[in-house]
Scaffold this motif. Structure first.
Motif, mmCIF file in Angstrom:
data_model
loop_
_atom_site.group_PDB
_atom_site.id
_atom_site.type_symbol
_atom_site.label_atom_id
_atom_site.label_comp_id
_atom_site.label_asym_id
_atom_site.label_seq_id
_atom_site.Cartn_x
_atom_site.Cartn_y
_atom_site.Cartn_z
ATOM 1 N N PRO A 239 -8.389 1.056 1.234
ATOM 2 C CA PRO A 239 -8.567 0.722 -0.180
ATOM 3 C C PRO A 239 -8.285 1.864 -1.159
ATOM 4 O O PRO A 239 -7.931 1.619 -2.301
ATOM 5 N N GLY A 240 -8.445 3.109 -0.730
ATOM 6 C CA GLY A 240 -8.182 4.223 -1.655
ATOM 7 C C GLY A 240 -9.147 4.223 -2.818
ATOM 8 O O GLY A 240 -10.294 3.844 -2.670
ATOM 9 N N PRO A 241 -8.688 4.599 -3.986
ATOM 10 C CA PRO A 241 -7.298 4.953 -4.293
ATOM 11 C C PRO A 241 -6.962 6.376 -3.858
ATOM 12 O O PRO A 241 -7.839 7.231 -3.747
ATOM 13 N N ASP B 134 -0.552 -0.469 -4.384
ATOM 14 C CA ASP B 134 -1.780 -1.181 -4.736
ATOM 15 C C ASP B 134 -3.038 -0.366 -4.440
ATOM 16 O O ASP B 134 -4.109 -0.695 -4.928
ATOM 17 N N ASN B 135 -2.923 0.725 -3.675
ATOM 18 C CA ASN B 135 -4.098 1.548 -3.385
ATOM 19 C C ASN B 135 -3.902 3.008 -3.818
ATOM 20 O O ASN B 135 -4.528 3.907 -3.287
ATOM 21 N N LYS C 283 -6.591 7.985 -8.170
ATOM 22 C CA LYS C 283 -5.233 7.663 -8.595
ATOM 23 C C LYS C 283 -4.930 8.482 -9.840
ATOM 24 O O LYS C 283 -5.458 8.203 -10.919
ATOM 25 N N ASP D 233 0.838 -1.186 0.000
ATOM 26 C CA ASP D 233 0.000 0.000 0.000
ATOM 27 C C ASP D 233 0.882 1.249 0.000
ATOM 28 O O ASP D 233 2.106 1.165 -0.013
#
Length: 150
Positions: free
Chosen positions: A51-53, A136-137, A94, A21
């Motif tokens: 979890p985001g992103p 990954d997030n 993101k 993360d």
């Protein structure tokens, strides 16, 4: 002893296989120790492991070193102000370097920061020095100064 070594190697391999993360990615880079300390002091580690992103404009240790020590120490002790400053460095979603456009961008903190793309990318008064460090997030873009909410 052999069993212990085998278990240690298996757990190390398993953790290496897991995606990292935003927080783990920044810590692994080695140049964000002050940021990691600040995130912990503000109680934001779990949020940025979520979890985001997220898009994080991450000041390096050298960027934090530009802040006078007394000011930085005071900031690290003021959780509300520290949280405001750190969440000002985070944008929901993101956003990769190729998608960055000049203009105002709303931060997680609630204020807007100004992005300019002429002569290199700037976020408020900070220069983006590295881009697209994937997690990954979300994604991390490295900046050379700590930016303060208006």
């Amino acid at each position: 002893m052999k069993t212990f070594i085998a278990i240690s190697l298996l757990s190390l391999a398993a953790s290496a296989a897991q995606a990292k993360d935003i927080v783990d990615t920044a810590v692994a880079a080695g140049s964000f120790k002050t940021l990691a300390t600040a995130l912990q002091a503000a109680g934001l580690v779990d949020t940025l492991k979520g979890p985001g992103p997220f898009t994080v404009f991450a000041p390096t240790d050298a960027a934090f070193a530009k802040v006078p020590k007394a000011d930085l120490d005071a900031l690290l002790k003021d959780k509300a102000k520290l949280t405001a400053v750190l969440t000002y460095h985070v944008v929901p979603g993101k956003v990769m370097a190729k998608d960055v456009k000049s203009g105002k961008v709303k931060t997680v903190q609630g204020s807007e920061l100004t992005v300019s793309t002429s002569g290199g990318v700037m976020v408020d008064n900070a220069k983006v020095t590295a881009t697209d460090i994937a997690a990954d997030n979300g994604v991390i873009h490295v900046i050379d100064s700590v930016i303060m909410p208006k």
